[in-house]
Design a protein around this motif. Structure first.
Motif, PDB file in Angstrom:
ATOM      1  N   UNK A  75       1.583   4.824  -5.396  1.00 42.22           N
ATOM      2  CA  UNK A  75       1.567   6.101  -4.667  1.00 42.22           C
ATOM      3  C   UNK A  75       0.146   6.570  -4.409  1.00 42.22           C
ATOM      4  N   UNK A  76      -0.687   6.503  -5.434  1.00 44.35           N
ATOM      5  CA  UNK A  76      -2.071   6.953  -5.273  1.00 44.35           C
ATOM      6  C   UNK A  76      -2.874   6.021  -4.373  1.00 44.35           C
ATOM      7  N   UNK A  77      -2.689   4.730  -4.519  1.00 39.48           N
ATOM      8  CA  UNK A  77      -3.433   3.770  -3.691  1.00 39.48           C
ATOM      9  C   UNK A  77      -3.030   3.888  -2.226  1.00 39.48           C
ATOM     10  N   UNK A  78      -1.720   3.977  -1.961  1.00 40.74           N
ATOM     11  CA  UNK A  78      -1.208   3.975  -0.589  1.00 40.74           C
ATOM     12  C   UNK A  78      -0.998   5.364   0.004  1.00 40.74           C
ATOM     13  N   UNK A  79      -1.257   6.416  -0.785  1.00 41.94           N
ATOM     14  CA  UNK A  79      -0.980   7.793  -0.357  1.00 41.94           C
ATOM     15  C   UNK A  79       0.429   7.907   0.217  1.00 41.94           C
ATOM     16  N   UNK A 101       9.080   4.442   1.150  1.00 43.90           N
ATOM     17  CA  UNK A 101       8.572   5.790   1.014  1.00 43.90           C
ATOM     18  C   UNK A 101       8.026   6.401   2.281  1.00 43.90           C
ATOM     19  N   UNK A 102       7.409   7.539   2.054  1.00 47.28           N
ATOM     20  CA  UNK A 102       6.860   8.371   3.108  1.00 47.28           C
ATOM     21  C   UNK A 102       5.371   8.570   2.845  1.00 47.28           C
ATOM     22  N   UNK A 104       1.890  10.520   2.896  1.00 44.54           N
ATOM     23  CA  UNK A 104       1.563  11.942   2.770  1.00 44.54           C
ATOM     24  C   UNK A 104       0.052  12.119   2.869  1.00 44.54           C
ATOM     25  N   UNK A 105      -0.357  13.335   3.171  1.00 41.75           N
ATOM     26  CA  UNK A 105      -1.783  13.643   3.243  1.00 41.75           C
ATOM     27  C   UNK A 105      -2.354  14.076   1.903  1.00 41.75           C
ATOM     28  N   UNK A 106      -1.538  14.813   1.131  1.00 41.46           N
ATOM     29  CA  UNK A 106      -2.017  15.288  -0.164  1.00 41.46           C
ATOM     30  C   UNK A 106      -0.849  15.468  -1.122  1.00 41.46           C
ATOM     31  N   UNK A 107      -1.174  15.452  -2.406  1.00 37.46           N
ATOM     32  CA  UNK A 107      -0.190  15.650  -3.461  1.00 37.46           C
ATOM     33  C   UNK A 107      -0.219  17.112  -3.897  1.00 37.46           C
TER      34      UNK A 107
END
Length: 137
Positions: A75-79, A101-102, A104-107
């Motif tokens: 998730x962090x690597x691929x945003x 998944x989807x 995203x721009x930010x968590x």
């Protein structure tokens, strides 16, 4: 599948249930993603990101924690946040899955780690698989 967030002084504590172990793993994945970006998996019908994960561990509980840690890394690597999965292989010691998944721009929240503290997969009184997962935030 059930996901319930429980009180914890500093971290996020989550109880998950599933009729099968694979459903338990999916509940963990969806619950973790809800922490990272609230409601992200609720209405997603189209996926623009995929990741392949193969996790090996020494028992079912560690496998779940390690699988969620691997998904978090992707998730962090691929945003991206992964809301669905296709299990390619599953045993007590290994899972291979394709995650959908989807982007995203930010968590909303940062999870530093998926912890082993309090995690113990077991059958509950309703004959469902359950465990608690604590996320270090």
């Amino acid at each position: 599948m059930k996901i319930k967030y429980l009180p914890h002084t500093a971290d996020i504590r989550m109880l998950i249930e599933g009729e099968t172990l694979q459903e338990l793993f999916l509940a963990g994945l969806k619950g973790m993603n809800h922490i990272l970006k609230e409601g992200i998996c609720k209405d997603v019908n189209a996926f623009d990101s995929t990741a392949n994960i193969r996790t090996i561990s020494n028992d079912q509980t560690n496998l779940l924690v390690d699988f969620l840690s691997d998904a978090l890394t992707h998730s962090y690597i691929n945003k991206s946040l992964y809301c669905q999965m296709k299990v390619l292989h599953f045993s007590s010691f290994e899972i291979s899955a394709e995650l959908y998944g989807q982007s995203i721009n930010e968590f909303d929240e940062e999870i530093k780690a998926v912890t082993y503290h309090e995690a113990r997969i077991r059958k509950n009184s309703k004959n469902l698989w359950e465990t608690i997962i604590i996320f270090d935030i």
